[in-house]
Design an enzyme around this catalytic site. Structure first.
Site, PDB file in Angstrom:
ATOM      1  N   ARG A  21      33.283  37.985  69.652  1.00  0.00           N
ATOM      2  CA  ARG A  21      34.168  37.988  70.826  1.00  0.00           C
ATOM      3  C   ARG A  21      34.669  36.572  71.113  1.00  0.00           C
ATOM      4  O   ARG A  21      35.859  36.367  71.344  1.00  0.00           O
ATOM      5  CB  ARG A  21      33.394  38.537  72.036  1.00  0.00           C
ATOM      6  N   ARG A  25      24.179  46.892  88.578  1.00  0.00           N
ATOM      7  CA  ARG A  25      23.324  46.173  87.626  1.00  0.00           C
ATOM      8  C   ARG A  25      21.873  46.153  88.090  1.00  0.00           C
ATOM      9  O   ARG A  25      21.019  45.672  87.365  1.00  0.00           O
ATOM     10  CB  ARG A  25      23.821  44.740  87.500  1.00  0.00           C
ATOM     11  N   LYS A  83      31.101  47.613  76.464  1.00  0.00           N
ATOM     12  CA  LYS A  83      31.534  48.250  77.721  1.00  0.00           C
ATOM     13  C   LYS A  83      33.001  47.904  78.030  1.00  0.00           C
ATOM     14  O   LYS A  83      33.787  48.786  78.348  1.00  0.00           O
ATOM     15  CB  LYS A  83      30.684  47.774  78.907  1.00  0.00           C
ATOM     16  N   ARG A 119      20.912  36.496  79.924  1.00  0.00           N
ATOM     17  CA  ARG A 119      21.607  37.700  80.413  1.00  0.00           C
ATOM     18  C   ARG A 119      20.919  38.952  79.888  1.00  0.00           C
ATOM     19  O   ARG A 119      20.815  39.961  80.578  1.00  0.00           O
ATOM     20  CB  ARG A 119      23.083  37.664  79.978  1.00  0.00           C
ATOM     21  N   ARG A 130      34.477  32.279  77.824  1.00  0.00           N
ATOM     22  CA  ARG A 130      33.559  32.384  78.966  1.00  0.00           C
ATOM     23  C   ARG A 130      32.426  31.370  78.837  1.00  0.00           C
ATOM     24  O   ARG A 130      31.855  31.191  77.762  1.00  0.00           O
ATOM     25  CB  ARG A 130      32.971  33.800  78.995  1.00  0.00           C
TER      26      ARG A 130
HETATM   27  P1  AMP Z   1      29.921  40.548  82.796  1.00  0.00           P
HETATM   28  O1  AMP Z   1      31.350  40.150  82.612  1.00  0.00           O
HETATM   29  O2  AMP Z   1      29.752  41.953  83.254  1.00  0.00           O
HETATM   30  O3  AMP Z   1      29.076  40.203  81.599  1.00  0.00           O
HETATM   31  O4  AMP Z   1      29.357  39.645  83.992  1.00  0.00           O
HETATM   32  C1  AMP Z   1      29.327  38.235  83.919  1.00  0.00           C
HETATM   33  C2  AMP Z   1      28.402  37.679  84.976  1.00  0.00           C
HETATM   34  O5  AMP Z   1      28.874  38.027  86.276  1.00  0.00           O
HETATM   35  C3  AMP Z   1      26.988  38.218  84.931  1.00  0.00           C
HETATM   36  O6  AMP Z   1      26.178  37.528  84.001  1.00  0.00           O
HETATM   37  C4  AMP Z   1      26.541  37.974  86.360  1.00  0.00           C
HETATM   38  O7  AMP Z   1      26.240  36.637  86.590  1.00  0.00           O
HETATM   39  C5  AMP Z   1      27.780  38.296  87.156  1.00  0.00           C
HETATM   40  N1  AMP Z   1      27.849  39.731  87.510  1.00  0.00           N
HETATM   41  C6  AMP Z   1      28.752  40.647  87.065  1.00  0.00           C
HETATM   42  N2  AMP Z   1      28.515  41.848  87.598  1.00  0.00           N
HETATM   43  C7  AMP Z   1      27.438  41.700  88.396  1.00  0.00           C
HETATM   44  C8  AMP Z   1      26.692  42.588  89.202  1.00  0.00           C
HETATM   45  N3  AMP Z   1      27.011  43.895  89.290  1.00  0.00           N
HETATM   46  N4  AMP Z   1      25.631  42.088  89.892  1.00  0.00           N
HETATM   47  C9  AMP Z   1      25.300  40.794  89.820  1.00  0.00           C
HETATM   48  N5  AMP Z   1      25.948  39.910  89.065  1.00  0.00           N
HETATM   49  C10 AMP Z   1      27.019  40.337  88.346  1.00  0.00           C
END
Ligand code: AMP
Length: 288
Positions: free
Chosen positions: A127, A88, A13, A150, A139
C-alpha cells in the site's frame, strides 16, 4: 443497507469498502479517514488525535462515536453506509447500537475479513509503495513499528467485537486472503443470503462496469451517454430476469429433447446402415 467491515490493518477493509460503495451506491464512513482529515485541517479533534494516531493507539471512544453520529445524519448517508474502522472497541459497538436505535436504523451485517497475520506487513508495504507511486502522501502510521502496535491494539481491543457480533447473530466471516474481486463476490453473496441486497444489484453493477459502447442498447443508440447507460441498465435487468427460472427450465427441456432426438437419429442411422448393408449382401449374392 448498513454494514460494518471488521478486520485488522491491511486486511483490505478500505479497498472492499470502496468497491461496495460503487456497487450499492452507499457511502463509506471511515473513522481513520475522517480523523486524518481532522488532523490535516487542524481542528480541535485533529489536534487531540494527531499524537495518538502517529503512535498507533486508539483515539478516545467518545470522540469517534461523536464523529460517526454526526456523519450518519448527513443526507448522503440516508441510503446506507459501510462503517470502515468503526467500531473498534466494545464500548464503541455498544454506543453504535444505542445511536442506531435512537435514529431508528437497523444494522444489516458485520463482515469480518479474516487474514493471515504474516501477510499484513507485506500488504501494508505494498500500500505504501502504491501511494508513493501515485504521488500521494504516505500515512505516518504505515511503518513496521507502528503497524505492530496497531495490530496489538486490534487483537486486544477490536477482536472481542467478533464475539460481540456473533452473539448477536450479525457476524459473517470471509476469507480475506482471496483475490480482491473474489472477496467482493463473497461479500455480495453473503449480503444476498442475508437479504441485505436485492439480486438486481448484479445487473446494476454489471451495467455500470460494462463499457456502454459494448452493450447492444448503447451501440444502437445515438442518445446521450446517460440515456444510453439507462437503457443498458434496463436491458441488463431484463437479461437478468430472463436468465432466471423459466429459461433454466427451458434449457433443461431443450437438452432433454436434444438427447432424445440424438438417440432417435442414432437409432435411425443404425437402422439405415443395416438396411444398406443387407441390400449390398443381397446384390452380391444375386451376382454370384
Ligand atoms: P485506520 O485508517 O482505520 O487504520 O485508522 C487509523 C488510526 O485512526 C487508528 O490507528 C487510530 O489511531 C485512529 N482510529 C480510526 N478509527 C478509530 C476508532 N474507531 N477508534 C479509535 N481510534 C480510531
Amino acid at each position: 443497507m448498513r454494514i460494518i467491515l471488521l478486520g485488522p490493518p491491511g486486511s483490505g477493509k478500505g479497498t472492499q469498502a470502496q468497491l461496495l460503495v460503487q456497487r450499492y451506491g452507499i457511502v463509506q464512513l471511515s473513522t481513520g479517514e475522517m480523523l486524518r482529515a481532522a488532523v490535516a485541517a487542524g481542528t480541535p479533534v485533529g489536534l487531540k488525535a494527531k499524537e495518538i494516531m502517529a503512535g498507533g493507539g486508539l483515539v478516545p471512544d467518545d470522540v469517534v462515536v461523536g464523529i460517526i453520529s454526526d456523519r450518519i445524519d448527513q443526507p448522503d448517508a440516508k441510503n446506507g453506509f459501510i462503517l470502515d474502522g468503526f467500531p473498534r472497541t466494545v464500548p464503541q459497538a455498544e454506543a453504535l447500537d444505542e445511536l442506531l436505535k435512537r435514529k431508528h436504523l437497523k444494522l444489516d451485517a458485520v463482515i469480518e475479513l479474516r487474514v493471515n497475520e504474516s501477510a499484513l506487513l507485506s500488504r501494508v508495504e505494498t500500500r505504501v509503495a502504491q501511494m508513493r507511486e501515485r504521488g500521494e502522501e504516505v500515512r505516518l502510521d504505515d511503518t513496521p513499528e507502528v503497524l505492530t502496535k496497531r495490530l496489538a491494539s486490534y487483537r486486544s481491543q477490536t477482536e472481542p467485537l467478533i464475539h460481540y457480533y456473533s452473539e448477536r447473530r450479525k457476524l459473517s466471516t470471509i476469507d480475506g486472503m482471496m483475490a480482491i474481486e473474489e472477496v467482493t463476490r463473497a461479500i455480495h453473496r453473503q449480503l444476498l443470503a442475508l437479504g441485505a441486497v436485492e439480486p438486481k444489484t448484479h445487473a446494476r453493477s454489471a451495467a455500470k462496469a460494462a463499457p456502454a459502447k459494448k452493450t447492444k442498447a448503447a451501440k444502437k443508440s445515438t442518445q446521450k451517454p446517460a440515456k444510453a447507460a439507462k437503457k443498458a441498465a434496463k436491458s441488463a435487468k431484463t437479461a437478468e430476469k430472463a436468465a432466471k427460472k423459466p429459461v433454466k427450465g427451458a434449457k433443461k427441456a431443450t437438452r432433454k429433447t436434444a438427447k432424445k432426438a440424438a438417440k432417435k437419429t442414432g437409432k435411425k442411422a443404425v437402422k439405415k446402415g443395416a438396411k444398406k448393408a443387407a441390400k449390398k449382401v443381397t446384390k452380391k449374392r444375386a451376382k454370384r
